[in-house]
Scaffold this active site. Structure first.
Site, PDB file in Angstrom:
ATOM      1  N   ARG A   1     -38.614  33.749 -24.394  1.00 57.36           N
ATOM      2  CA  ARG A   1     -38.145  34.315 -23.133  1.00 57.36           C
ATOM      3  C   ARG A   1     -38.391  35.821 -23.122  1.00 57.36           C
ATOM      4  NH1 ARG A   1     -32.302  31.191 -22.306  1.00 57.36           N
ATOM      5  NH2 ARG A   1     -33.170  29.090 -22.168  1.00 57.36           N
TER       6      ARG A   1
ATOM      7  N   ARG B   1     -29.809  38.169 -28.680  1.00 52.44           N
ATOM      8  CA  ARG B   1     -30.725  37.967 -27.562  1.00 52.44           C
ATOM      9  C   ARG B   1     -32.129  38.342 -28.018  1.00 52.44           C
ATOM     10  NH1 ARG B   1     -29.646  37.445 -22.065  1.00 52.44           N
ATOM     11  NH2 ARG B   1     -27.495  38.111 -22.363  1.00 52.44           N
TER      12      ARG B   1
ATOM     13  N   SER C   1     -25.024  25.833 -22.799  1.00 50.39           N
ATOM     14  CA  SER C   1     -24.792  25.526 -21.383  1.00 50.39           C
ATOM     15  C   SER C   1     -25.206  24.080 -21.153  1.00 50.39           C
ATOM     16  CB  SER C   1     -25.614  26.445 -20.473  1.00 50.39           C
ATOM     17  OG  SER C   1     -25.047  27.725 -20.397  1.00 50.39           O
TER      18      SER C   1
ATOM     19  N   ARG D   1     -27.695  31.630 -32.468  1.00 51.41           N
ATOM     20  CA  ARG D   1     -26.307  31.983 -32.143  1.00 51.41           C
ATOM     21  C   ARG D   1     -25.332  31.218 -33.034  1.00 51.41           C
ATOM     22  NH1 ARG D   1     -25.516  33.827 -25.862  1.00 51.41           N
ATOM     23  NH2 ARG D   1     -27.304  35.242 -25.836  1.00 51.41           N
TER      24      ARG D   1
END
Length: 430
Positions: free
Chosen positions: A262, A277, A352, A391
């Site tokens: 990303r 991140r 998520s 994470r």
């Protein structure tokens, strides 16, 4: 993508759903485009009928020797042929314009999703575990003495620039063990099918799972036109792209461990310290393909699969329902799992889990045949992190850190580490 027929039937409901996401009414522009497109199609069909009729009459006029009528009809056929081509081209252009407009509109939230502007309006629905009481001040993962030898940001910056990392020694093995543990848990305990997929995909696949056109700047594209996947949601979900499945095949539950990429063009300056991140990271993804009747039950099931990973690792977490202002573009409802990070003294997202309804299936044209017969219906899709490996590594390191700079590791990982139970202050597993 939204169903144009549903917008025609109830534009007010469509606009009301989008208003919950902070968007102005879009149905007038959509319906005008749709009406113009349908008008061109009807005009083209009428002109085609006139052309066909005139074509039949041409032969009759020639047979009668009526040269004037013959020439008039030939000219009429040519004119109608040109009209048909023009109208069809106009209809095709309007169709593309309508599709592009619909492609850029987010999914409609379920009625149960809380209204809100951002993450501050998310609603907690579950909490597990208690944050540990430290007899010293805990630090972030990259400042733990035992972690520093195995987490090299300077070399990564030399190789690739900022927001990359080189993992070495015990930290690298721990990272690998986490991914293997997650995959085994999902396959053996949760019944997901292990899958390995490419990390390069075509543009059509990115459109299928709504990464495009909205989030093109957040992804990487090669000179050849391939896209690097931001998550294996793209590949797993698109395994049914263009397919017509039997109802008996559903639900189809898959999991994959993959590299993810990303660019996150809009996130400069946010969470750039450490591994939180990164431009390149690993994730164990879960995807389910099901039907409308079982979509929400599958969402609850998938949420439990992700929660089970954190519980097995003895990591305190909470589960929240995202508000309309924080949920993702393609979701109808999203549960975020937030793990406790003592170094930051806060809960941070680690998974998520989203239910998309038939939103992605319409983009992919993925359908199934109902068991009782009838017209094929669009499948319903779900995706969720199970979990983000980097994470999870951060959470394990921060929650297990000791005053002497070592890290006590969760019992669930010991078999994957050759029986080793801790990361020493020297960076070696022991």
């Amino acid at each position: 993508m939204h169903d144009i027929r549903a917008i025609r039937d109830n534009p007010e409901a469509f606009d009301a759903a989008l208003s919950r996401r902070g968007l102005a009414a879009l149905s007038p522009a959509i319906l005008k485009l749709d009406a113009d497109r349908r008008a061109r199609i009807s005009e083209a069909e009428a002109a085609q009928a006139e052309q066909n009729k005139a074509s039949k009459e041409v032969g009759a006029a020639k047979g009668r020797g009526d040269e004037a009528e013959f020439e008039r009809l030939r000219a009429l056929v040519a004119d109608k042929k040109a009209d048909v081509a023009r109208m069809q081209a106009e209809a095709a252009a309007l169709d593309v314009e309508l599709r592009d407009l619909l492609m850029g509109i987010p999914n409609a939230p379920l009625d149960s999703v809380p209204d809100g502007a951002d993450e501050n309006d998310n609603v907690e629905i579950h909490r597990w575990g208690s944050p540990r009481n430290f007899d010293f001040t805990p630090v972030e993962h990259f400042d733990i003495p035992g972690v520093k030898p195995g987490m090299d940001f300077e070399t990564a910056a030399k190789l690739s620039g900022s927001r990359f990392v080189v993992l070495k020694g015990g930290v690298a093995r721990l990272h690998r063990a986490l991914a293997q543990f997650m995959i085994d848990l999902h396959v053996n305990a949760h019944g997901l099918e292990e899958t390995w997929t490419p990390v390069l995909v075509t543009e059509e696949m990115m459109y299928g799972t709504n990464q495009l056109p909205k989030f093109g700047e957040d992804s990487y594209q090669t000179r050849e036109g391939y896209w690097l996947i931001p998550t294996s949601e793209v590949t797993l979900t698109n395994t049914v792209h263009g397919d017509l499945l039997d109802h008996a095949e559903l639900p189809r539950r898959m999991t994959a461990h993959s590299q993810c990429f990303r660019s996150e063009a809009g996130s400069a300056g946010r969470d750039t310290s450490g591994m939180l991140r990164q431009h390149q990271f690993e994730k164990v993804e879960m995807v389910s393909i099901t039907d409308a009747e079982n979509g929400l039950a599958e969402h609850a099931r998938m949420t439990r699969c992700a929660e089970a990973v954190l519980e097995a690792l003895n990591l305190p977490y909470r589960t929240v329902v995202l508000s309309t202002g924080d949920m993702g573009f393609g979701a109808r409802i999203t549960h975020d799992l937030e793990v406790w990070l003592p170094g930051q003294d806060k809960y941070r997202e680690i998974s998520s889990v989203s239910y998309c309804g038939d939103f992605q299936a319409r983009r992919m044209n993925a359908r199934y045949r109902p068991t009782g017969g009838g017209k094929p219906e669009f499948v319903h899709t779900l995706n969720g992190s199970g979990l983000a490996v980097g994470r999870a590594l951060i959470a394990v390191l921060e929650n297990g850190q000791q005053a002497d700079g070592s890290v006590e590791l969760p019992a669930a990982l010991h078999p994957y580490l050759g029986g080793r139970t801790r990361l020493g202050a020297d960076g070696k597993l022991a």
